[in-house]
Motif scaffolding. Structure first.
Motif, mmCIF file in Angstrom:
data_model
loop_
_atom_site.group_PDB
_atom_site.id
_atom_site.type_symbol
_atom_site.label_atom_id
_atom_site.label_comp_id
_atom_site.label_asym_id
_atom_site.label_seq_id
_atom_site.Cartn_x
_atom_site.Cartn_y
_atom_site.Cartn_z
ATOM 1 N N HIS A 1 -16.331 -25.005 -45.444
ATOM 2 C CA HIS A 1 -17.725 -24.907 -44.973
ATOM 3 C C HIS A 1 -18.283 -23.526 -45.348
ATOM 4 C CE1 HIS A 1 -20.702 -26.003 -41.540
ATOM 5 N NE2 HIS A 1 -21.214 -25.050 -42.287
ATOM 6 N N GLU B 1 -20.914 -22.217 -48.603
ATOM 7 C CA GLU B 1 -22.241 -21.798 -48.130
ATOM 8 C C GLU B 1 -22.467 -20.291 -48.219
ATOM 9 O OE1 GLU B 1 -22.977 -23.874 -44.335
ATOM 10 O OE2 GLU B 1 -23.819 -25.465 -45.586
ATOM 11 N N HIS C 1 -27.331 -17.926 -42.643
ATOM 12 C CA HIS C 1 -27.483 -19.385 -42.715
ATOM 13 C C HIS C 1 -27.256 -19.999 -41.329
ATOM 14 C CE1 HIS C 1 -27.410 -23.380 -44.230
ATOM 15 N NE2 HIS C 1 -26.123 -23.557 -44.137
ATOM 16 N N HIS C 2 -26.260 -19.501 -40.616
ATOM 17 C CA HIS C 2 -25.964 -19.987 -39.264
ATOM 18 C C HIS C 2 -26.369 -18.913 -38.256
ATOM 19 C CE1 HIS C 2 -22.523 -22.186 -41.503
ATOM 20 N NE2 HIS C 2 -23.550 -22.987 -41.418
HETATM 21 ZN ZN ZN Z 1 -23.300 -24.763 -42.449
#
Ligand code: ZN
Length: 253
Positions: free
Chosen positions: A221, A225, A65-66
């Protein structure tokens, strides 16, 4: 069984529609590795520990995702960034990264997957003008007190959430957006919901929540996620008959 890098890239782009977003990073194939992919490893963030663990299990591709190359970051390849890229390129490993498109997918995205786990029902998008909204507005399947909802978050996510508000207040309507979406609190207030759930909190979030009477939850966070990449990794595994595993490198925020 296996798939080619191009097959996986087109499948992901077709599913996640990166062209529908104005994002802070490139979405899709960020680092090119080997052409044939047998094993894909998913994770929240392409940090060094994650990359090393994925290489240990002989991943051909990573799905995160990151990823890398965030707007405004230094453009040179030195230090931490060099080490991460060197590990990937030196081992011929592909890196696929999807940021907002992965938050927003209506079935497999971070928000949708979180909603399934918490029994939240989406009724409308948090961003009405977007083709795909990165947040949702809806209700709890079963209304409960803020305290009970906090306990549920801790049970489901394995993360002790921070709650700003009144523990005894009953929550039936809620808006939610995974990650660092504390700046959407004002929109949630405009929707008139009882609560807003996201990953992170800022100092000013506390005052907005208190003064607007909305129950605010920061449930991590990373913790909020973890689910989109796993869902999409499983889809790839089924679609192409390749191996998929999720590797979690826990983060305390
Ligand atoms: Zn994020």
């Amino acid at each position: 069984m296996s798939a080619t890098r191009e097959e996986i890239n087109s499948y992901l782009n077709e599913l996640l529609k990166p062209e529908w977003f104005r994002d802070y990073c490139p979405n899709g194939l960020q680092v090119e590795g080997k052409r044939t992919i047998h094993r894909i490893v998913s994770g929240v963030t392409a940090n060094q520990a994650f990359i090393d663990k994925a290489i240990d299990v002989e991943a051909d591709a990573l799905l995160v995702h990151h990823g890398f190359f965030w707007k405004g970051e230094p453009q040179v390849i030195t230090g931490m960034k060099r080490r991460r890229l060197q590990a990937l390129i030196g081992n011929n490993v592909n890196l696929f990264a999807y940021h907002l498109p992965l938050d927003a997918h209506p079935v497999h995205g971070n928000n949708a997957e979180l909603a399934k786990r918490l029994a939240l029902i989406e009724e409308q998008p948090l961003e009405p003008a977007a083709k795909r909204s990165v947040g949702s507005v809806g209700r709890l399947e079963t209304p409960m007190s803020a305290e009970a909802f906090g306990d549920k978050l801790e049970r489901v996510l394995g993360f002790d959430p921070l709650h700003i508000g009144e523990p005894e207040r009953v929550i039936s309507t809620i808006a939610w957006c995974t990650g660092a979406a504390q700046s959407y609190l004002a929109q949630a207030v405009d929707f008139g919901v009882d609560a807003f759930l996201t990953g992170e909190i800022s100092e000013n979030t506390v005052h907005t929540a208190r003064e607007c009477g909305i129950q605010f939850f920061a449930a991590g966070h990373h913790a909020t996620e973890r689910y989109g990449v796993q869902a999409v990794g499983e889809l790839l595994s089924l679609e192409f008959d390749i191996e998929h595993q999720f590797i979690d490198v826990p983060v305390p925020v």
